[in-house]
Write a protein that holds these residues in place. Structure first.
Motif, PDB file in Angstrom:
ATOM      1  N   LEU A  48       0.819  -1.213   0.000  1.00  0.00           N
ATOM      2  CA  LEU A  48       0.000   0.000   0.000  1.00  0.00           C
ATOM      3  C   LEU A  48       0.853   1.263   0.000  1.00  0.00           C
ATOM      4  O   LEU A  48       0.534   2.235  -0.688  1.00  0.00           O
ATOM      5  N   GLY A  49       1.926   1.250   0.760  1.00  0.00           N
ATOM      6  CA  GLY A  49       2.815   2.410   0.790  1.00  0.00           C
ATOM      7  C   GLY A  49       3.470   2.658  -0.550  1.00  0.00           C
ATOM      8  O   GLY A  49       3.572   3.801  -1.012  1.00  0.00           O
ATOM      9  N   GLY A  50       3.893   1.593  -1.207  1.00  0.00           N
ATOM     10  CA  GLY A  50       4.503   1.731  -2.526  1.00  0.00           C
ATOM     11  C   GLY A  50       3.516   2.260  -3.550  1.00  0.00           C
ATOM     12  O   GLY A  50       3.859   3.103  -4.385  1.00  0.00           O
ATOM     13  N   ALA A  51       2.279   1.785  -3.472  1.00  0.00           N
ATOM     14  CA  ALA A  51       1.255   2.246  -4.419  1.00  0.00           C
ATOM     15  C   ALA A  51       0.949   3.731  -4.215  1.00  0.00           C
ATOM     16  O   ALA A  51       0.810   4.478  -5.186  1.00  0.00           O
ATOM     17  N   ALA A  52       0.863   4.168  -2.963  1.00  0.00           N
ATOM     18  CA  ALA A  52       0.597   5.587  -2.687  1.00  0.00           C
ATOM     19  C   ALA A  52       1.746   6.458  -3.176  1.00  0.00           C
ATOM     20  O   ALA A  52       1.537   7.520  -3.765  1.00  0.00           O
ATOM     21  N   LYS A  53       2.979   5.994  -2.971  1.00  0.00           N
ATOM     22  CA  LYS A  53       4.160   6.751  -3.415  1.00  0.00           C
ATOM     23  C   LYS A  53       4.166   6.856  -4.932  1.00  0.00           C
ATOM     24  O   LYS A  53       4.400   7.931  -5.491  1.00  0.00           O
ATOM     25  N   ARG A  54       3.904   5.748  -5.618  1.00  0.00           N
ATOM     26  CA  ARG A  54       3.877   5.774  -7.084  1.00  0.00           C
ATOM     27  C   ARG A  54       2.780   6.695  -7.596  1.00  0.00           C
ATOM     28  O   ARG A  54       2.974   7.426  -8.563  1.00  0.00           O
ATOM     29  N   GLN A  55       1.615   6.693  -6.952  1.00  0.00           N
ATOM     30  CA  GLN A  55       0.513   7.552  -7.375  1.00  0.00           C
ATOM     31  C   GLN A  55       0.880   9.016  -7.210  1.00  0.00           C
ATOM     32  O   GLN A  55       0.669   9.830  -8.113  1.00  0.00           O
ATOM     33  N   ALA A  56       1.431   9.376  -6.064  1.00  0.00           N
ATOM     34  CA  ALA A  56       1.825  10.770  -5.834  1.00  0.00           C
ATOM     35  C   ALA A  56       2.898  11.199  -6.820  1.00  0.00           C
ATOM     36  O   ALA A  56       2.825  12.288  -7.408  1.00  0.00           O
ATOM     37  N   ASP A  57       3.897  10.350  -7.040  1.00  0.00           N
ATOM     38  CA  ASP A  57       4.963  10.682  -7.983  1.00  0.00           C
ATOM     39  C   ASP A  57       4.423  10.817  -9.407  1.00  0.00           C
ATOM     40  O   ASP A  57       4.843  11.690 -10.162  1.00  0.00           O
ATOM     41  N   SER A  58       3.485   9.965  -9.767  1.00  0.00           N
ATOM     42  CA  SER A  58       2.870  10.037 -11.088  1.00  0.00           C
ATOM     43  C   SER A  58       2.087  11.339 -11.255  1.00  0.00           C
ATOM     44  O   SER A  58       2.134  11.974 -12.319  1.00  0.00           O
ATOM     45  N   MET A  59       1.383  11.751 -10.207  1.00  0.00           N
ATOM     46  CA  MET A  59       0.625  12.996 -10.259  1.00  0.00           C
ATOM     47  C   MET A  59       1.558  14.196 -10.390  1.00  0.00           C
ATOM     48  O   MET A  59       1.281  15.138 -11.135  1.00  0.00           O
ATOM     49  N   ILE A  60       2.679  14.145  -9.687  1.00  0.00           N
ATOM     50  CA  ILE A  60       3.672  15.220  -9.790  1.00  0.00           C
ATOM     51  C   ILE A  60       4.215  15.297 -11.206  1.00  0.00           C
ATOM     52  O   ILE A  60       4.305  16.379 -11.800  1.00  0.00           O
ATOM     53  N   LYS A  61       4.562  14.141 -11.778  1.00  0.00           N
ATOM     54  CA  LYS A  61       5.081  14.122 -13.150  1.00  0.00           C
ATOM     55  C   LYS A  61       4.028  14.634 -14.133  1.00  0.00           C
ATOM     56  O   LYS A  61       4.338  15.374 -15.056  1.00  0.00           O
ATOM     57  N   GLY A  62       2.780  14.235 -13.924  1.00  0.00           N
ATOM     58  CA  GLY A  62       1.703  14.698 -14.804  1.00  0.00           C
ATOM     59  C   GLY A  62       1.514  16.204 -14.726  1.00  0.00           C
ATOM     60  O   GLY A  62       1.313  16.868 -15.738  1.00  0.00           O
TER      61      GLY A  62
END
Length: 82
Positions: A48-62
């Motif tokens: 769950l922590g990895g998924a949240a980190k990837r989502q936040a990083d993806s949103m930042i990149k977007g």
């Protein structure tokens, strides 16, 4: 409607609260079986922590205009959380 920046801020606050809780979790609780077959608490938290980190990083990149996916293939599960 919340902006991407607002959503990232919310995710980061939630992650910080969860980190605070998990830092106080006794070592013996990390190896307790979870409700997910074959997974211990540490496995679920890492997932769950990895998924949240990837989502936040993806949103930042977007937000920056980058559409390339975020890659975390160099990380091992134990490096993500505890």
């Amino acid at each position: 409607m919340a902006t991407i920046s607002n959503k990232i801020e919310i995710i980061n606050r939630m992650v910080k609260r969860l980190e605070t809780y998990l830092e106080a979790l006794p070592e013996n609780k990390w190896s307790v079986p979870s409700k997910c077959d074959l997974w211990e608490v540490r496995d679920v938290v890492s997932h769950l922590g990895g998924a949240a980190k990837r989502q936040a990083d993806s949103m930042i990149k977007g937000r920056e205009g980058t559409a390339e996916p975020v890659s975390y293939t160099h990380l091992r599960a134990h490096e993500t959380l505890r």
